[in-house]
Design a protein around this motif. Structure first.
Motif, PDB file in Angstrom:
ATOM      1  N   GLU A  59      36.385 -25.999  22.658  1.00 32.67           N
ATOM      2  CA  GLU A  59      35.057 -26.215  22.078  1.00 32.67           C
ATOM      3  C   GLU A  59      34.057 -25.645  23.063  1.00 32.67           C
ATOM      4  N   ALA A  60      33.034 -24.987  22.572  1.00 34.41           N
ATOM      5  CA  ALA A  60      32.035 -24.438  23.473  1.00 34.41           C
ATOM      6  C   ALA A  60      30.756 -24.194  22.713  1.00 34.41           C
ATOM      7  N   ALA A  61      29.642 -24.491  23.364  1.00 35.39           N
ATOM      8  CA  ALA A  61      28.354 -24.140  22.782  1.00 35.39           C
ATOM      9  C   ALA A  61      28.125 -22.649  23.006  1.00 35.39           C
ATOM     10  N   LEU A  62      27.140 -22.101  22.314  1.00 34.64           N
ATOM     11  CA  LEU A  62      26.742 -20.726  22.599  1.00 34.64           C
ATOM     12  C   LEU A  62      26.171 -20.682  24.017  1.00 34.64           C
ATOM     13  N   GLN A 122      29.049 -27.714  19.136  1.00 37.59           N
ATOM     14  CA  GLN A 122      30.178 -27.521  20.046  1.00 37.59           C
ATOM     15  C   GLN A 122      31.197 -26.526  19.511  1.00 37.59           C
ATOM     16  N   ALA A 123      31.075 -26.134  18.249  1.00 38.95           N
ATOM     17  CA  ALA A 123      32.002 -25.141  17.700  1.00 38.95           C
ATOM     18  C   ALA A 123      31.392 -23.740  17.686  1.00 38.95           C
ATOM     19  N   ARG A 124      30.096 -23.648  17.923  1.00 37.27           N
ATOM     20  CA  ARG A 124      29.423 -22.356  17.794  1.00 37.27           C
ATOM     21  C   ARG A 124      30.016 -21.282  18.702  1.00 37.27           C
ATOM     22  N   GLY A 125      30.316 -21.682  19.942  1.00 40.71           N
ATOM     23  CA  GLY A 125      30.852 -20.702  20.882  1.00 40.71           C
ATOM     24  C   GLY A 125      32.208 -20.191  20.433  1.00 40.71           C
ATOM     25  N   CYS A 126      33.064 -21.097  19.973  1.00 45.05           N
ATOM     26  CA  CYS A 126      34.392 -20.681  19.489  1.00 45.05           C
ATOM     27  C   CYS A 126      34.253 -19.795  18.260  1.00 45.05           C
ATOM     28  N   ASN A 127      33.395 -20.196  17.336  1.00 48.52           N
ATOM     29  CA  ASN A 127      33.229 -19.379  16.132  1.00 48.52           C
ATOM     30  C   ASN A 127      32.691 -17.994  16.489  1.00 48.52           C
ATOM     31  N   ALA A 128      31.799 -17.953  17.489  1.00 46.41           N
ATOM     32  CA  ALA A 128      31.264 -16.646  17.908  1.00 46.41           C
ATOM     33  C   ALA A 128      32.386 -15.788  18.507  1.00 46.41           C
TER      34      ALA A 128
END
Lengths: 378, 378
Positions: B244-247, B276-282
């Motif tokens: 999980e990671a933020a942008l 918290q999923a934005r970084g992974c989705n990116a």
């Protein structure tokens, strides 16, 4: 509007048992028109479609006169050219949608009811589960609304769940018909719209969007017709967005058909523990494009060919929607009250009151320790 | 165990201000050893590292004697070779990890404490947010445990949140040290482990895993050291999993470094509305591989080079865990009671009692209308 005699010939050609779409295309290629194919001798047809189909075409199918009469009555019920007008498009009709023509197996006939001009616009298919999560429904509505507002036509299958939410969102976003809109491709005859719970939605679509079917009038809902129908959904669109889908679901068939037609497949990711996200996550593993905003799709499409203005007096675009300054200051990460005071420049009392309003409206969540977080509605 | 005089020469080389890692590598290339580089004339060094660095190396750095003494005392505190033993690995040491050597900027020295043999095994980095969701923590633990059990060493950064959960999961999964394990790469001196809340975890890792740092003893936590440290995390591993990671978060830096080192990047997808999923989705948009199970990573890696048996009497593998028959029958989709009776062959009363147990244990959720759904714990 299609000519009566021409319609009769087309209906007989596609209505003859044992003559499939591929055989119809070969006959048209050889004889030039349905009537010429029917008028030709059995011998002349034999080399093209084999002896059984060649002979079958010499005889009028059972119940043909009744089907023709019902089709003509249906067409007369709402004449083409009016809002909500009905028509039958055949292969070779200049209004036949170009995108569908470029697929491997275009339908021979398309029954349509509504704004036929929508077939000429750039389209995005939005499909998904019949048993979605609440957030999935919200996502379908939000993406469809924004894409419709941006000028894309949203194609879906009128099913319960994601499909219905996509149609509704597109209708909401089409700003009075000036841009965007929605096409529902159904797996039944257009006189038998299914599911019953979507009857009112189907009427809205007939009036403000477009209903499409390749199945003759009177065709009831049959499971085997749904995958056949799905190829039209995928074929009408430049790309297919899967919002939520279980593994081994119809939406994944639509996605596969989109790939086979050389179109883009987009998927919204989700928790690895959500059954309704499994299908989308599986598509992403296989190379579908992850989207987390409607902008991702618009960017991928580059220029969008907007809906033709097929109705006079189309309304002005809806207002873009003012963003609440407190919501804007909240951003999307949790934030403490002090930081929010600093960001907004508002007093603590005023800000607290506004946060309470937003909390009650479901737009903001209060976390432990005076921390606030925006709740996103699609 | 590194020789005392040799250590002194290395410490002086890397501890001289104005002599960076690239300059150290050039000096070693030219002179063959740190001592030879120090003993060479300023003139001889000038053409290689420029006049300032060449001159600086002629003078013992401030506080050098104290640093050397502290380092020797630290090494003596727990001799190399013992469980939890300490050592310093230098470039050229045969025990220096091969994977790290193949990166563009390998550390000159590595301070290590624990099972040094872990550096020779295939490793996966698992990193993520310091402010994860509960499910994110659970995912980190579960993936780390399964991958460790499968023989991979889990590398992370000992930070709060995902990092800590990954270390814990790996320790749980390492089955008594026979396979897998965990390496914590920290951004401080090994005598100053940070954050304080992870002191107990650091002790467990020193005993059953491995602590690694490139920073001299006494180095406190400094924000600018964390990205520098992240390149070691990425460099030690065959691939990096972002849970999980933020942008704009440190985990995305680690992922970028993994890509630059030619390693795989894996990401767990999540809701498009979860910060918290934005970084992974990116990352997934940019081509990272989507994983929804530990098996996806093992499949990608093909064969896994397991942890060397660096401790005698390593325990037998933990039991695989019996799957409850009702849970197995539930699958992962909602299911009605009748269907579940048919699937399990159990009586209604027995099944209801069992479902209630599972519900109370948090393994099953009861949905409206006698429908049940399995709740996944990673």
């Amino acid at each position: 509007m299609i000519d009566r005699d021409e319609l009769a010939a087309w209906l007989r050609l596609v209505g003859t048992a044992g003559v499939g779409r591929e055989a119809v295309r070969r006959l048209l290629g050889e004889f030039g028109s349905p009537q010429a194919a029917i008028d030709a001798s059995i011998e002349a047809r034999r080399g093209i479609v084999g002896p059984a189909a060649a002979a079958a075409l010499a005889v009028e199918p059972d119940g043909f006169a009744a089907l023709l009469a019902a089709t003509l009555a249906w067409l007369d019920g709402r004449p083409a050219g009016e809002a909500g007008g009905r028509d039958v498009l055949v292969l070779g009709d200049p209004r036949y949608p170009e995108a569908l023509l470029q697929t491997a197996d275009p339908p021979t006939l398309l029954y349509v009811e509504g704004r036929i001009g929508l077939l000429a616009a750039d389209a995005i298919a939005i499909v998904g589960s019949r048993n979605p999560t609440a957030q999935g429904l919200e996502n379908a509505r939000a993406f469809a609304s924004l894409l419709s507002r941006a000028g894309l036509v949203v194609v879906s299958g009128l099913a319960l769940g994601i499909d219905g939410a996509a149609h509704e969102g597109a209708l909401d976003g089409q700003a009075g018909g000036a841009t965007g809109g929605t096409i529902a491709v159904v797996g039944t005859g257009l006189d038998r719209v299914y599911p019953a719970r979507h009857r009112a939605l189907a009427h809205r679509i007939a009036a403000a969007g477009l209903l499409v079917s390749e199945f003759p009038l009177g065709t009831a809902s049959r499971p085997e017709n749904f995958p056949v129908r799905n190829r039209i959904i995928a074929g009408l669109a430049r790309g297919t967005l899967v919002v939520e889908a279980a593994l081994r679901s119809g939406s994944l068939i639509t996605a596969r058909m989109a790939l086979e037609a050389g179109r883009e497949v987009f998927a919204i990711p989700g928790s690895i523990h959500s059954p309704q996200a499994r299908g989308c996550n599986a598509l992403l593993k296989q190379g579908a494009k992850l989207v987390d905003s409607a902008g991702d799709i618009l960017e991928e499409f580059g220029g969008v060919r907007p809906t033709p203005a097929d109705r006079p007096g189309a309304a002005e675009p809806a207002p873009a929607g003012k963003v609440d300054p407190v919501l804007a200051a909240l951003g999307f990460d949790p934030i403490g009250l002090d930081a929010l005071i600093a960001r907004t420049g508002m007093g603590a009392a005023e800000l607290s009151a506004r946060l309470l309003d937003l909390e009650l409206a479901g737009r903001v969540a209060r976390l432990p320790g005076q921390v606030f977080q925006r709740v996103e509605r699609g």
